[in-house]
Design an enzyme around this catalytic site. Structure first.
Site, PDB file in Angstrom:
ATOM      1  N   THR A  38      31.004  14.051  94.550  1.00 21.51           N
ATOM      2  CA  THR A  38      31.956  14.821  94.696  1.00 21.51           C
ATOM      3  C   THR A  38      31.315  16.549  94.036  1.00 21.51           C
ATOM      4  O   THR A  38      31.764  17.483  94.753  1.00 21.51           O
ATOM      5  CB  THR A  38      33.157  14.925  93.372  1.00 21.51           C
ATOM      6  OG1 THR A  38      33.602  13.543  94.031  1.00 21.51           O
ATOM      7  CG2 THR A  38      34.181  15.700  93.184  1.00 21.51           C
ATOM      8  N   SER A  76      28.959   8.069  95.747  1.00 18.18           N
ATOM      9  CA  SER A  76      28.032   7.157  95.174  1.00 18.18           C
ATOM     10  C   SER A  76      28.804   5.784  95.162  1.00 18.18           C
ATOM     11  O   SER A  76      28.313   4.743  94.940  1.00 18.18           O
ATOM     12  CB  SER A  76      28.092   7.501  93.483  1.00 18.18           C
ATOM     13  OG  SER A  76      29.400   7.349  92.935  1.00 18.18           O
ATOM     14  N   THR A 110      30.261  10.339  90.543  1.00 18.11           N
ATOM     15  CA  THR A 110      30.193   9.906  89.206  1.00 18.11           C
ATOM     16  C   THR A 110      30.905   8.231  89.088  1.00 18.11           C
ATOM     17  O   THR A 110      30.759   7.834  88.241  1.00 18.11           O
ATOM     18  CB  THR A 110      31.563  10.585  88.529  1.00 18.11           C
ATOM     19  OG1 THR A 110      32.702  10.601  89.389  1.00 18.11           O
ATOM     20  CG2 THR A 110      31.080  11.916  88.375  1.00 18.11           C
ATOM     21  N   ASP A 111      31.325   7.613  90.371  1.00 13.84           N
ATOM     22  CA  ASP A 111      31.903   6.619  90.558  1.00 13.84           C
ATOM     23  C   ASP A 111      30.919   5.268  90.021  1.00 13.84           C
ATOM     24  O   ASP A 111      31.084   4.423  89.328  1.00 13.84           O
ATOM     25  CB  ASP A 111      32.604   6.203  91.818  1.00 13.84           C
ATOM     26  CG  ASP A 111      33.846   6.871  92.050  1.00 13.84           C
ATOM     27  OD1 ASP A 111      34.387   7.291  91.138  1.00 13.84           O
ATOM     28  OD2 ASP A 111      34.208   7.075  92.981  1.00 13.84           O
TER      29      ASP A 111
HETATM   30  N1  ASP Z   1      33.551  10.120  95.180  1.00 11.38           N
HETATM   31  C1  ASP Z   1      32.843  10.477  94.367  1.00 11.38           C
HETATM   32  C2  ASP Z   1      31.523   9.565  94.226  1.00 11.38           C
HETATM   33  O1  ASP Z   1      30.717   9.826  94.966  1.00 11.38           O
HETATM   34  C3  ASP Z   1      33.418  10.547  93.052  1.00 11.38           C
HETATM   35  C4  ASP Z   1      32.684  11.600  92.123  1.00 11.38           C
HETATM   36  O2  ASP Z   1      31.587  11.762  92.562  1.00 11.38           O
HETATM   37  O3  ASP Z   1      33.424  12.162  91.082  1.00 11.38           O
HETATM   38  O4  ASP Z   1      31.440   8.922  93.220  1.00 11.38           O
END
Ligand code: ASP
Length: 345
Positions: A38, A76, A110-111
């Site tokens: 993100t 992620s 973050t995931d």
């Molecule tokens: N979809 C995102 C990821 O790549 C979520 C994030 O980065 O917060 O994990």
């Protein structure tokens, strides 16, 4: 970068070194490795390049000489154990080859940041800071948190006091150990929390402050290097539930996996069918690590259980227990030895 290394990424991930001329010569050198997430995303558009991420934060010039390379441009949830291996190899090679680099920042979704960070915590063989950061809001959102998180992560990576603490996760002005941190909120920017043990430190306007360091083994003291490892053993996670018939667990054993993480109830306890299936499969040689779906407190095992091939995950959640079990299985298939690895890492 060698050609051999570049070809190892074919179809999986690529990286591209771009020197961004920010930061006065005397400032510490920090290499940013962009992977996507993100922090790099704009709605309805391609992900931002690593250099675009850096260029969006001119304040970096006052903190470090920032260099940037791209490892991948993926969310992620698309990260795999192969990505973890390649990223660890890339960072180890970089730190070996470049003694002038003070630290590394990895931008990441973050995931699954928890898994990547813990894998690096166990496999980076250098004491310089490696810091993961990301964001909960996209690059074009009102009050995007990515630029501030990137700036604080670079401040930590440039700080000499940040070394020797293992891999760090820095978001929301807090510094967490990769081992203890959990993503706890689906939406909020203060999602990363080390609930039971607390953050290692904070980043304020006047600088970086550490208040504790972790006690478990990491980086140079952790398990042997993965430099020569091409693939990691398959380790599934099987969640228990009320009334479970253990079919999923048995199916996995049928696939010939060497180890399985079971996410049990409180204390790692399991439903009756799962209990029966676990004693059966461990007798036949599949190793089981018992974790808990409860957020805090250790799963406590015994020597007798470990001898039988049932290892207690301690305070590691199932997804981090899986990371450790994959690495542990490269070194041993013995329940007691793997329990000792879980007790110390
Ligand atoms: N979809 C995102 C990821 O790549 C979520 C994030 O980065 O917060 O994990």
């Amino acid at each position: 970068m060698t050609q051999g290394f570049r070809s190892a990424f074919a179809g999986l991930a690529t990286f591209l070194l771009v020197s961004v001329p920010v930061g006065a010569q005397e400032l510490p050198v920090v290499r940013v490795i962009a992977t996507g997430g993100t922090i790099a995303s704009r709605p309805g558009d391609d992900q931002l390049t690593g250099s675009a991420l850096i260029e969006a934060v001119p304040q970096l010039a006052g903190v470090a000489q920032v260099e940037v390379e791209e490892f991948s441009r993926i969310g992620s949830s698309g990260m795999t154990p192969n990505h973890w291996l390649l990223l660890a190899k890339r960072i180890n090679e970089l730190l070996d080859a470049e003694p002038d680099i003070s630290g590394v920042v990895v931008t990441h979704g973050t995931d699954t940041m928890e898994e990547t960070a813990y894998f690096l915590h166990l496999t980076i063989k250098d004491l310089r800071p490696v810091v993961l950061t990301g964001s909960m809001r996209s690059a074009t959102a009102v009050s995007a948190d990515g630029p501030a998180n990137l700036l604080t992560a670079v401040r930590v990576a440039a700080d000499t006091n940040a070394g020797g603490r293992g891999v760090l996760v820095v978001l929301n002005d807090e510094i967490h150990s990769a081992r203890d941190v959990r993503k706890t909120d689906n939406n909020r920017t203060d999602t990363f929390v080390s609930a039971e043990w607390g953050a290692l430190g904070v980043v304020d306007l006047d600088g970086v402050t550490f208040r504790r360091s972790g006690e478990t083994l990491h980086t140079v003291q952790a398990l042997p290097s993965v430099a020569g490892v091409e693939t990691l053993p398959t380790v599934p996670i099987v969640a228990d539930f009320a009334g479970n018939d253990a079919m999923v667990l048995k199916n996995w054993v049928g696939q010939g996996v060497a180890g399985i993480v079971v996410q049990g109830f409180g204390g790692g306890r399991t439903s009756p069918e799962m209990r029966r299936a676990i004693s059966e499969i461990t007798r036949e040689g599949t190793l089981v690590v018992l974790a808990s779906r409860v957020l805090e407190g250790r799963v406590i095992g015994s020597g007798q259980q470990a001898q039988a091939g049932v290892v207690a995950a301690g305070d590691l959640p199932s997804h981090k227990a899986r990371v450790l079990l994959m690495l542990a299985l490269l070194n041993s298939r013995d329940g007691m030895e793997i329990q000792a690895i879980f007790d110390t890492h």
